[in-house]
Motif scaffolding. Structure first.
Motif, short mmCIF file in Angstrom:
data_model
loop_
_atom_site.label_atom_id
_atom_site.label_comp_id
_atom_site.label_asym_id
_atom_site.label_seq_id
_atom_site.Cartn_x
_atom_site.Cartn_y
_atom_site.Cartn_z
N GLY A 17 3.11 -11.45 -15.37
CA GLY A 17 2.98 -11.26 -13.91
C GLY A 17 2.45 -10.01 -13.34
O GLY A 17 1.66 -10.12 -12.51
N GLY A 18 3.16 -8.99 -13.61
CA GLY A 18 3.13 -7.80 -12.94
C GLY A 18 1.58 -7.23 -13.13
O GLY A 18 0.71 -6.86 -12.35
N LYS A 19 1.27 -7.40 -14.48
CA LYS A 19 0.03 -6.88 -14.99
C LYS A 19 -1.22 -7.76 -14.46
O LYS A 19 -2.23 -7.32 -13.98
CB LYS A 19 -0.20 -6.87 -16.30
N LEU A 20 -0.87 -9.01 -14.26
CA LEU A 20 -2.29 -9.93 -13.74
C LEU A 20 -2.15 -9.61 -12.08
O LEU A 20 -3.54 -9.59 -11.61
CB LEU A 20 -1.64 -11.31 -14.04
N ILE A 21 -1.22 -9.46 -11.46
CA ILE A 21 -1.13 -9.05 -10.14
C ILE A 21 -1.78 -7.68 -9.76
O ILE A 21 -2.83 -7.59 -9.05
CB ILE A 21 0.27 -9.07 -9.27
N ASP A 22 -1.40 -6.76 -10.50
CA ASP A 22 -2.01 -5.18 -10.58
C ASP A 22 -3.59 -5.44 -10.64
O ASP A 22 -4.42 -4.90 -10.07
CB ASP A 22 -1.34 -4.43 -11.51
N GLY A 23 -3.92 -6.25 -11.89
CA GLY A 23 -5.45 -6.32 -12.06
C GLY A 23 -6.25 -7.05 -10.93
O GLY A 23 -7.37 -6.57 -10.58
N ALA A 24 -5.44 -7.99 -10.30
CA ALA A 24 -6.12 -8.83 -9.34
C ALA A 24 -6.34 -7.68 -8.17
O ALA A 24 -7.38 -7.80 -7.39
CB ALA A 24 -5.57 -10.08 -8.92
N VAL A 25 -5.30 -7.14 -7.79
CA VAL A 25 -5.32 -6.18 -6.39
C VAL A 25 -6.23 -5.21 -7.03
O VAL A 25 -7.01 -4.82 -6.20
CB VAL A 25 -3.89 -5.75 -6.33
N ILE A 60 5.77 -12.67 -1.70
CA ILE A 60 6.37 -11.75 -0.73
C ILE A 60 5.77 -10.29 -1.65
O ILE A 60 5.08 -9.37 -1.08
CB ILE A 60 7.69 -11.51 -0.64
N VAL A 61 6.03 -9.87 -2.76
CA VAL A 61 5.67 -9.04 -3.72
C VAL A 61 4.19 -8.79 -3.73
O VAL A 61 3.69 -7.58 -3.44
CB VAL A 61 6.31 -8.77 -4.99
N GLY A 62 3.71 -9.73 -3.98
CA GLY A 62 1.98 -9.76 -4.05
C GLY A 62 1.48 -9.24 -2.82
O GLY A 62 0.39 -8.41 -2.71
N GLY A 63 1.92 -9.69 -1.58
CA GLY A 63 1.54 -9.56 -0.10
C GLY A 63 1.64 -7.99 -0.05
O GLY A 63 0.95 -7.29 0.57
N GLY A 64 2.85 -7.62 -0.40
CA GLY A 64 3.23 -6.09 -0.15
C GLY A 64 2.43 -5.26 -0.86
O GLY A 64 1.78 -4.25 -0.30
N MET A 65 2.05 -5.46 -2.31
CA MET A 65 1.21 -4.71 -3.10
C MET A 65 -0.11 -4.66 -2.42
O MET A 65 -0.75 -3.62 -2.21
CB MET A 65 1.20 -5.29 -4.42
N LEU A 66 -0.64 -5.71 -2.01
CA LEU A 66 -2.06 -5.88 -1.26
C LEU A 66 -2.08 -5.00 -0.02
O LEU A 66 -2.90 -4.22 0.23
CB LEU A 66 -2.44 -7.38 -1.02
N ALA A 67 -0.87 -5.09 0.74
CA ALA A 67 -0.90 -4.54 1.99
C ALA A 67 -0.95 -2.91 1.90
O ALA A 67 -1.45 -2.12 2.24
CB ALA A 67 0.40 -4.92 2.81
N LYS A 68 -0.10 -2.38 0.66
CA LYS A 68 0.05 -1.04 0.37
C LYS A 68 -1.36 -0.76 -0.08
O LYS A 68 -1.78 0.67 0.30
CB LYS A 68 1.05 -0.95 -0.61
N ALA A 69 -2.02 -1.39 -0.99
CA ALA A 69 -3.46 -1.07 -1.39
C ALA A 69 -4.39 -0.77 -0.24
O ALA A 69 -5.23 0.13 -0.27
CB ALA A 69 -3.98 -1.96 -2.49
N LEU A 70 -4.37 -1.55 0.71
CA LEU A 70 -5.30 -1.67 1.79
C LEU A 70 -4.78 -0.40 2.64
O LEU A 70 -5.88 0.24 3.18
CB LEU A 70 -5.17 -2.96 2.66
N HIS A 71 -3.83 -0.12 2.85
CA HIS A 71 -3.29 0.76 3.64
C HIS A 71 -3.75 2.41 3.18
O HIS A 71 -4.14 3.45 3.72
CB HIS A 71 -1.61 0.98 3.91
N GLU A 72 -3.39 2.33 1.89
CA GLU A 72 -3.96 3.64 1.06
C GLU A 72 -5.42 3.86 1.15
O GLU A 72 -6.03 4.87 1.19
CB GLU A 72 -3.32 3.62 -0.48
N GLN A 73 -6.18 2.74 0.94
CA GLN A 73 -7.72 2.80 1.10
C GLN A 73 -8.19 3.32 2.43
O GLN A 73 -8.94 4.03 2.69
CB GLN A 73 -8.35 1.22 0.81
N ARG A 74 -7.48 2.74 3.46
CA ARG A 74 -7.89 2.89 4.78
C ARG A 74 -7.37 4.39 5.03
O ARG A 74 -8.22 5.37 5.58
CB ARG A 74 -7.02 2.16 5.78
N LYS A 75 -6.44 4.95 4.49
CA LYS A 75 -5.90 6.37 4.71
C LYS A 75 -6.94 7.31 4.07
O LYS A 75 -7.31 8.30 4.56
CB LYS A 75 -4.48 6.57 4.23
N ALA A 76 -7.45 7.00 2.61
CA ALA A 76 -8.35 7.70 2.09
C ALA A 76 -9.45 7.73 2.84
O ALA A 76 -10.27 8.87 2.78
CB ALA A 76 -8.49 7.14 0.47
N LYS A 77 -10.13 6.72 3.44
CA LYS A 77 -11.28 6.93 4.22
C LYS A 77 -11.25 7.67 5.43
O LYS A 77 -12.10 8.40 5.84
CB LYS A 77 -11.68 5.33 4.72
#
Length: 85
Positions: A17-25, A60-77
């Motif tokens: 599951g972790g690998k699948l979620i990580d790949g999707a994100v 919850i965990v998937g939503g948190g991972m997605l939010a973190k990825a979006l936050h990091e992308q915004r911060k990088a931009k």
């Protein structure tokens, strides 16, 4: 569909599951990933265990991972915009 089909799919989702979620994100929001330290590794293992035990936990965990990825992308931009050219 044979009777064993859902069992196989649920087993794959639980074990990987972790690998699948990580790949999707990663496909939705490509962000360069740094290797986590020991604390990040332990936290990731704990979150993966929560996510694989229940559907609400996975949401919850998937939503948190997605939010973190979006936050990091915004911060990088923002950092790229503020860099002098």
């Amino acid at each position: 569909m044979p009777a064993f089909g859902p069992r196989i799919l649920s087993r794959i989702a639980r074990q990987h599951g972790g690998k699948l979620i990580d790949g999707a994100v990663g496909k939705l929001v490509p962000v360069p990933v740094e290797k986590p330290g020991i604390a990040g590794t332990l936290l990731g293992a704990a979150l993966m265990r929560i996510a694989t035990r229940s559907v609400p936990g996975a949401i919850i965990v998937g939503g948190g991972m997605l939010a973190k990825a979006l936050h990091e992308q915004r911060k990088a931009k923002r950092a790229a915009k503020s860099q002098p050219q």
